[in-house]
Design an enzyme around this catalytic site. Structure first.
Site, mmCIF file in Angstrom:
data_model
loop_
_atom_site.group_PDB
_atom_site.id
_atom_site.type_symbol
_atom_site.label_atom_id
_atom_site.label_comp_id
_atom_site.label_asym_id
_atom_site.label_seq_id
_atom_site.Cartn_x
_atom_site.Cartn_y
_atom_site.Cartn_z
ATOM 1 N N GLY A 1 -0.978 -4.149 -10.272
ATOM 2 C CA GLY A 1 0.438 -4.438 -10.450
ATOM 3 C C GLY A 1 0.639 -5.901 -10.763
ATOM 4 O O GLY A 1 -0.292 -6.701 -10.683
ATOM 5 N N SER B 1 4.935 -7.032 -7.054
ATOM 6 C CA SER B 1 5.288 -5.671 -7.480
ATOM 7 C C SER B 1 5.298 -4.685 -6.327
ATOM 8 O O SER B 1 5.797 -3.577 -6.470
ATOM 9 C CB SER B 1 4.303 -5.186 -8.546
ATOM 10 O OG SER B 1 2.988 -5.127 -8.001
ATOM 11 N N GLY B 2 4.709 -5.061 -5.193
ATOM 12 C CA GLY B 2 4.584 -4.153 -4.064
ATOM 13 C C GLY B 2 3.192 -3.552 -3.953
ATOM 14 O O GLY B 2 2.960 -2.680 -3.129
ATOM 15 N N LYS B 3 2.258 -4.039 -4.750
ATOM 16 C CA LYS B 3 0.913 -3.459 -4.767
ATOM 17 C C LYS B 3 0.177 -3.648 -3.442
ATOM 18 O O LYS B 3 -0.472 -2.726 -2.965
ATOM 19 C CB LYS B 3 0.094 -3.994 -5.941
ATOM 20 C CG LYS B 3 -0.179 -5.469 -5.913
ATOM 21 C CD LYS B 3 -0.770 -5.955 -7.228
ATOM 22 C CE LYS B 3 -0.906 -7.455 -7.234
ATOM 23 N NZ LYS B 3 0.349 -8.198 -7.113
ATOM 24 N N SER B 4 0.284 -4.823 -2.836
ATOM 25 C CA SER B 4 -0.413 -5.054 -1.565
ATOM 26 C C SER B 4 0.179 -4.190 -0.452
ATOM 27 O O SER B 4 -0.558 -3.615 0.353
ATOM 28 C CB SER B 4 -0.362 -6.528 -1.175
ATOM 29 O OG SER B 4 -1.160 -7.295 -2.042
ATOM 30 N N HIS C 1 1.279 -12.915 6.234
ATOM 31 C CA HIS C 1 0.628 -11.640 5.904
ATOM 32 C C HIS C 1 -0.202 -11.129 7.081
ATOM 33 O O HIS C 1 -0.169 -9.930 7.393
ATOM 34 C CB HIS C 1 -0.245 -11.780 4.655
ATOM 35 C CG HIS C 1 0.521 -11.698 3.380
ATOM 36 N ND1 HIS C 1 0.826 -10.508 2.767
ATOM 37 C CD2 HIS C 1 1.058 -12.663 2.605
ATOM 38 C CE1 HIS C 1 1.509 -10.745 1.663
ATOM 39 N NE2 HIS C 1 1.674 -12.057 1.548
ATOM 40 N N ARG C 2 -0.937 -12.015 7.746
ATOM 41 C CA ARG C 2 -1.738 -11.595 8.911
ATOM 42 C C ARG C 2 -0.831 -11.055 10.011
ATOM 43 O O ARG C 2 -1.119 -10.026 10.617
ATOM 44 C CB ARG C 2 -2.565 -12.755 9.454
ATOM 45 C CG ARG C 2 -3.800 -13.021 8.675
ATOM 46 C CD ARG C 2 -4.617 -14.134 9.334
ATOM 47 N NE ARG C 2 -5.649 -14.576 8.430
ATOM 48 C CZ ARG C 2 -6.935 -14.586 8.735
ATOM 49 N NH1 ARG C 2 -7.341 -14.206 9.918
ATOM 50 N NH2 ARG C 2 -7.815 -14.994 7.858
ATOM 51 N N ARG D 1 0.561 -7.621 9.086
ATOM 52 C CA ARG D 1 -0.419 -6.531 9.219
ATOM 53 C C ARG D 1 -0.584 -6.126 10.673
ATOM 54 O O ARG D 1 -0.839 -4.972 10.970
ATOM 55 C CB ARG D 1 -1.774 -6.955 8.652
ATOM 56 C CG ARG D 1 -1.864 -6.871 7.167
ATOM 57 C CD ARG D 1 -3.286 -6.999 6.671
ATOM 58 N NE ARG D 1 -3.987 -8.174 7.125
ATOM 59 C CZ ARG D 1 -3.941 -9.370 6.544
ATOM 60 N NH1 ARG D 1 -3.195 -9.544 5.474
ATOM 61 N NH2 ARG D 1 -4.627 -10.378 7.022
ATOM 62 N N ASP E 1 -8.133 -7.593 -0.781
ATOM 63 C CA ASP E 1 -6.909 -8.173 -1.351
ATOM 64 C C ASP E 1 -7.137 -9.668 -1.562
ATOM 65 O O ASP E 1 -7.151 -10.420 -0.600
ATOM 66 C CB ASP E 1 -5.743 -7.932 -0.404
ATOM 67 C CG ASP E 1 -4.383 -8.144 -1.048
ATOM 68 O OD1 ASP E 1 -4.322 -8.561 -2.222
ATOM 69 O OD2 ASP E 1 -3.375 -7.893 -0.367
#
Length: 178
Positions: free
Chosen positions: A10, A14-17, A51-52, A55, A84
């Site tokens: 993406g 885009s929202g891929k991750s 991000h960590r 998750r 990623d």
């Protein structure tokens, strides 16, 4: 052993991750996050920390900004792996003046032999304007080649646009399944 490889492509934001994380979480397996980003400034440090935190503690994070083949080879069985992202790895290696073409085959071999299924996030950079510098054009061309080579070995390739997945190879998993 041939690993199950899913490539999620993406554009930026885009929202891929997020989609890839949902795939790995839906597997029901213990989760490993192979991180390729490096924090060279405060903005990137904050982004990685966010991000960590997002998750959560159920993910084991392995930092692998350069030697992905070795990191993949060392992974235990029975996990689900999120790599990623391939784009950041390529950037890291390109800026380190590595011979990218000689590093791709060992990476692909390590992916194919991985003891756990792997979801790989990568940017689709071929849909943008032609870059204006030789380095940027080389990066774009290498990224396209890397994506094609990973897609060849993947059992599933999914494009994500505006957060919506589209199966390019294989089929989309049903909601809540791997």
């Amino acid at each position: 052993m041939t690993a199950q490889i899913t490539l999620v492509l993406g554009g930026a934001s885009s929202g891929k991750s997020a989609y890839a994380e949902r795939l790995v979480t839906a597997s029901g397996r213990r989760r490993i996050y192979l991180a390729t980003a490096q924090a060279f400034d405060q903005e990137m440090e904050a982004k990685i920390a966010a991000h960590r935190s997002q998750r959560g503690p159920d993910w084991r994070t392995i930092d692998a900004p350069h030697d992905l083949a070795a990191a993949l080879a060392a992974l235990p069985e029975g996990h689900a792996v999120l790599l990623d992202c391939a784009t950041m790895w390529l950037s890291n290696r390109l800026l380190a003046e590595a011979d990218i073409e000689t590093e791709i085959e060992p990476l692909l071999d390590a992916l194919s032999r991985c003891a756990s299924p792997v979801v790989i996030v990568s940017n689709e950079v071929g849909l943008c304007v032609v870059p204006d510098t030789p380095l940027a054009r080389r990066f774009r061309d290498l990224q396209g080649m890397l994506n094609r080579r990973i897609a060849e070995r993947s059992s599933r390739v999914i494009a994500v646009m505006a957060g919506l997945p589209l199966a390019l190879k294989g089929s989309l998993p049903e909601e809540g399944t791997w």
